[in-house]
Every structure is written in structure tokens, then in C-alpha cells.
Design an enzyme around this catalytic site. Structure first.
Site, PDB file in Angstrom:
ATOM      1  N   SER A   1       4.995   0.636   4.746  1.00 38.71           N
ATOM      2  CA  SER A   1       5.724   1.893   4.896  1.00 38.71           C
ATOM      3  C   SER A   1       4.972   2.893   5.788  1.00 38.71           C
ATOM      4  CB  SER A   1       6.006   2.465   3.496  1.00 38.71           C
ATOM      5  OG  SER A   1       6.906   3.510   3.584  1.00 38.71           O
TER       6      SER A   1
ATOM      7  N   HIS B   1      11.730  -1.559  -1.553  1.00 38.55           N
ATOM      8  CA  HIS B   1      10.602  -0.955  -0.845  1.00 38.55           C
ATOM      9  C   HIS B   1       9.271  -1.228  -1.549  1.00 38.55           C
ATOM     10  CE1 HIS B   1       9.417   1.720   2.376  1.00 38.55           C
ATOM     11  NE2 HIS B   1       8.691   2.429   1.550  1.00 38.55           N
TER      12      HIS B   1
END
Ligand SMILES: *[C@@H]1O[C@H](CO)[C@@H](O)[C@H](O)[C@H]1NC(C)=O
Ligand SMILES: *[C@@H]1O[C@H](CO)[C@@H](O)[C@H](O)[C@H]1NC(C)=O
Ligand SMILES: *[C@@H]1O[C@H](CO)[C@@H](O)[C@H](O)[C@H]1NC(C)=O
Ligand SMILES: *[C@@H]1O[C@H](CO)[C@@H](O)[C@H](O)[C@H]1NC(C)=O
Length: 422
Positions: A190, A393
Site C-alpha cells: 500500500s 487490502h
């Protein structure tokens, strides 16, 4: 991420850095007898990353680096494996892993040996380095600036622009110098990807120092992002930035002791807030989330960030571009960038071999934004769409099947890049 942000922002803003509760938990542990479920879970929540690595029988080194602007970064190294590749060998390829927003090096070890990426890489024959960005639990120090000074918030005046532009090159140069290697692999999760793009677009001379870039949920664009919270909050980013600086709360979710305290008392299986903890932590499919480990995850994440990191993302959401931090006043932008408007990052400059790992189930880094990103990168060596379509995620770190879904392929791609680099 954001549901957790929302929930705990106020709590951490007013709490002290180390809550009395942390001492309580430690004493409680010493007395024993109260560990109804697994003393290991509690212990794993309390230990810091290097102690955790040591606990599981892996070699660990702690390195402290000073950036040109005097931040003191603490990075962690697992120089070799425990069961395989278990002797030190200076020829091992080097890999640097960089965590995401409000996270830390612990991201790559909290699931334990055999499951978490840090250990798997070490067993696979890599010299593993786990970075910590300025401002998090491990790198919350500067030679001259005080992170706890409410009146002077200078310590916290950074976003992931500075992490990419200053921290990462400092870390990369340090590792290459120490190991005598000329190149390394970089794995980002990320924001760890965002800062990689920042570095190589602003300082393209760094591209040649990377054997490969492995982007897990590579965040840069938010054109297709549909998370409602982002849309609702992002337009107010200028206000939250100003207010937090004026009030002296530019750090977010930085009180690890408070989370650890909460996690070890209330998150275990059977505890009253167990379900709440699972809800806050899990962003995907519960079948692939080990709920037993909730206290460990919450004990290590959040690990703290500057609010400017969040607001910088909010700016990218607002303008649908990948742009340097906008200081809101033209005069300040001119001081920093020689122009009244913050410039875009030039992704054409990112020429290192890039591998992007992405998933349909990740709403934070939407797969369409990854494709949008890939179109703008000149050297995409591989695109890896995760097979399980519910892969989320945080699953890149916390899914029980992360090894099967991501890490095996990741290591295969790293070896491919090594062969190409020869
Ligand atoms: C080191 O690795 C070898 C080969 O895999 C293995 O036989 C040995 O038991 C390992 N040593 C330790 C101390 O685990
Ligand atoms: C870890 O994985 C290895 C093989 O990959 C296996 O032999 C070993 O039993 C596993 N250990 C645990 C604790 O799961
Ligand atoms: C969850 O974690 C616990 C504690 O490490 C472990 O004993 C258990 O096997 C794990 N469960 C799964 C499904 O991986
Ligand atoms: C971005 O970088 C490319 C490649 O070096 C260059 O050709 C282009 O002019 C740059 N664009 C801007 C807006 O600076």
C-alpha cells in the site's frame, strides 16, 4: 483502515504515549493464571517486532539510521532463515519490505513463521530488511525535533512524500553499503508502494538500485475508489490539517501501548469486544482471517503516522491525480516546489522493473486504479491478479492463505527478476 481510524482517532489523541495499562498487562502476565486462551497470543501482542522475531528462533538485528533531516529510523533485519538457509551468507539477495499507512515492520511477521512474509523470505534464502517510516512506533524520534511537543508540531510536518524522498533512499543506501550489494528487491504494501513511486519519480537515479519492485496493493491513484468514507472526508482535508496542527494533534493512532492494552484485555476469543476487534481489523473474508490472532494484529497495528499522510491521500482522492503535497497556500508551494501549484509525480521516471499484485476484493486499492497506474508506468514487468476474488487490502499481511495467494508467486517473480538482472 478508515473504520478503525474513525473509531480510535479521539481515543489516541488524548491518551498518553505509554498508558498505565501497559504496565498492568505486563504484571498481569508475570502473575500468570489469567491467560485463559493462549499466553502466546498475549505475549505476541505485547512484544515489539525484534523480540517477536527472536522469540520464534530467528536471527534479528536492529539498525538505527539518521536521515539528512535528522529523523532516527529503526529498521529490522532477519539476515537468514531458521530451518532452511540458516547460515549467514553475504551473497544472499537482499530484500527490503516497506509497510503501509499507520503500520510498521511488524506487518511482515505477526502471523508467525511459515505464514508471514518476513519469515518465508528468510527461509527462501533472502537477507530480509523490514523498514519503519518516520513517525511510527519504531521511528518516532529526531535529533532536534520533539514528537511530543504539542506547541511545536514541526516533527510531524511530513507525508509519504518525505518518506519516499528522504527515508527510503537513506535506508536503501545504508543497506547496500553495509551488505556490499549494488541492488536489492523492494516489496511495498500500500503506502509502501506509494513512497517507492515518490522516490523513483523524484530521484530517478535510484531506479538502478532495484532488482525488482513488488507492489502489494500498489496505492497511487484513487480515481475509481468507491469507499464512501474517503469521499465524505477527503474534501475537508485542508481543515483537518490546519486544525490538527493548531491543536497539536498531528500524530494519529500513535499510542501503541493503549491499543496493546485494549487488545490483550478485550480482544481475545471469548472477550467482550472480540467481535468488535474482528470487525475493526478484518476487511475481507472471515474464512481466511484467523480471529484468534486479533489481539496480536491490534497490538501491532496501528503503529502511528502523521495526519499529513492521510491528508495527502485525501488530496489525491479529491483531484484524481498522483500529486505532491499541496501546502494550501501558493506562497508555501512556491517555497517548496518553485511554483504556486504542487506538481504531479512523473511516473515516466519510474524505470525500475515493476511487478504489481492486485485483487478484485481490495476496495482500498481498487483494481481499476492499479490498471490506471500500470498504464502510466514505463517498465511493468508483471501483473499478478490474485486468484481469490475476495482477497482484501489487509489480506496481503493477515490472510491465512496469503502464502498460497501471493507470497509463492512473489518469490517466483523475484527470482525471475534476479535472472533478468544477470
Ligand atoms: C539448518 O538447515 C539445515 C538444512 O535445512 C537443517 O538440517 C538444520 O537442522 C538447520 N539447523 C538448525 C539449527 O535449525
Ligand atoms: C512449516 O512449513 C514446513 C514446510 O513448508 C513444514 O514442514 C512445517 O511443518 C511447518 N511448520 C508449522 C509449524 O506449520
Ligand atoms: C490461528 O492462530 C493460532 C495461533 O497461532 C493457531 O494455533 C491456529 O492454527 C491458527 N488458525 C488457522 C486457521 O490458521
Ligand atoms: C516526465 O518524465 C519523462 C521521462 O523522463 C519526460 O520525457 C517528461 O518530459 C517528464 N514530464 C514532465 C511533465 O516533466
Amino acid at each position: 483502515m478508515y473504520n478503525m481510524l474513525l473509531f480510535v482517532f479521539l481515543a489516541t489523541a488524548v491518551a498518553a504515549r505509554r498508558s498505565p495499562g501497559a504496565d498492568y498487562v505486563e504484571n498481569w502476565l508475570k502473575e500468570d493464571g489469567n491467560n485463559r486462551y493462549s499466553s502466546n497470543i498475549i505475549e505476541d501482542a505485547l512484544l515489539d517486532a525484534p523480540s517477536l522475531i527472536e522469540k520464534y528462533g530467528y536471527p534479528v538485528e536492529i539498525h538505527k539510521l539518521i536521515t539528512p533531516d535528522y529523523y532516527i529510523l529503526e529498521i529490522h533485519r532477519i539476515p537468514h532463515g531458521r530451518d532452511q538457509n540458516n547460515e549467514s551468507d553475504p551473497t544472499r539477495p537482499v530484500v527490503l519490505a516497506m509497510h503501509g499507512l499507520i503500520s510498521s515492520s511488524a506487518d511482515f511477521i505477526t502471523q508467525g513463521p511459515n505464514v508471514s512474509l518476513g519469515y518465508i523470505l528468510a527461509e527462501s534464502g533472502y537477507d530480509v530488511w523490514l523498514a519503519n517510516a518516520r513517525g511510527n512506533y519504531y521511528s518516532r524520534a529526531n535529533l532536534y525535533l520533539d514528537p511530543d511537543d504539542r506547541r511545536n508540531q514541526d516533527f510531524w510536518r511530513f507525508s509519504w512524500d518525505e518518506i519516499g524522498n528522504i527515508d527510503i533512499p537513506t535506508i536503501v543506501d545504508y543497506i547496500l553499503e553495509l551488505t556490499g550489494h549494488s541492488k536489492l528487491h523492494y516489496i511495498g504494501h500500500s503506502q509502501g508502494c506509494t513512497s517507492f513511486f515518490v522516490l523513483n519519480s523524484l530521484r530517478p537515479e535510484y531506479n538502478e538500485k532495484f532488482i525488482s519492485f513488488q507492489g502489494l496493493a500498489p496505492a497511487a491513484f484513487f480515481v475509481y475508489n468507491e469507499v464512501p468514507f474517503n469521499k465524505v472526508i477527503s474534501p475537508y482535508e485542508a481543515v483537518t490539517q490546519l486544525a490538527s496542527e493548531k491543536l497539536g494533534f498531528s500524530e494519529i493512532l500513535g499510542n501503541r501501548a493503549a491499543f496493546t492494552w485494549f487488545a490483550t484485555r478485550y480482544c481475545k476469543e471469548g472477550d467482550i469486544f472480540h467481535d468488535l476487534c474482528v470487525y475493526l481489523l478484518m476487511d475481507g473474508d472471515i474464512d481466511y482471517f484467523n480471529t484468534t490472532l486479533s489481539p496480536v494484529f491490534l497490538g501491532h497495528m496501528p503503529a502511528g503516522s502523521s495526519i499529513r499522510q492521510v491528508n495527502h491521500y485525501a488530496q489525491c482522492v479529491n483531484i484524481k491525480e498522483f500529486r505532491r503535497y499541496d501546502h494550501h497556500r501558493p506562497i508555501l508551494n512556491i517555497e517548496t516546489y518553485d511554483r504556486p501549484v504542487a506538481p504531479l509525480y512523473n511516473l515516466s521516471q519510474v524505470t525500475a522493473p515493476v511487478y504489481l499484485h492486485y485483487s478484485f476484493g481490495d476496495v482500498t486499492t481498487d483494481y481499476r486504479d492499479v490498471l490506471h497506474l500500470a498504464e502510466r508506468l514505463p517498465n511493468v514487468a508483471g501483473m499478478h491478479l490474485i486468484q481469490r476474488s475476495t482477497f482484501s487490502h489487509r489480506d496481503y499481511l493477515w490472510a491465512t492463505d496469503a502464502k498460497v495467494q501471493v507470497y509463492n508467486k512473489l518469490i517466483q517473480l523475484m527470482r525471475e527478476a534476479e535472472a533478468n538482472a544477470k
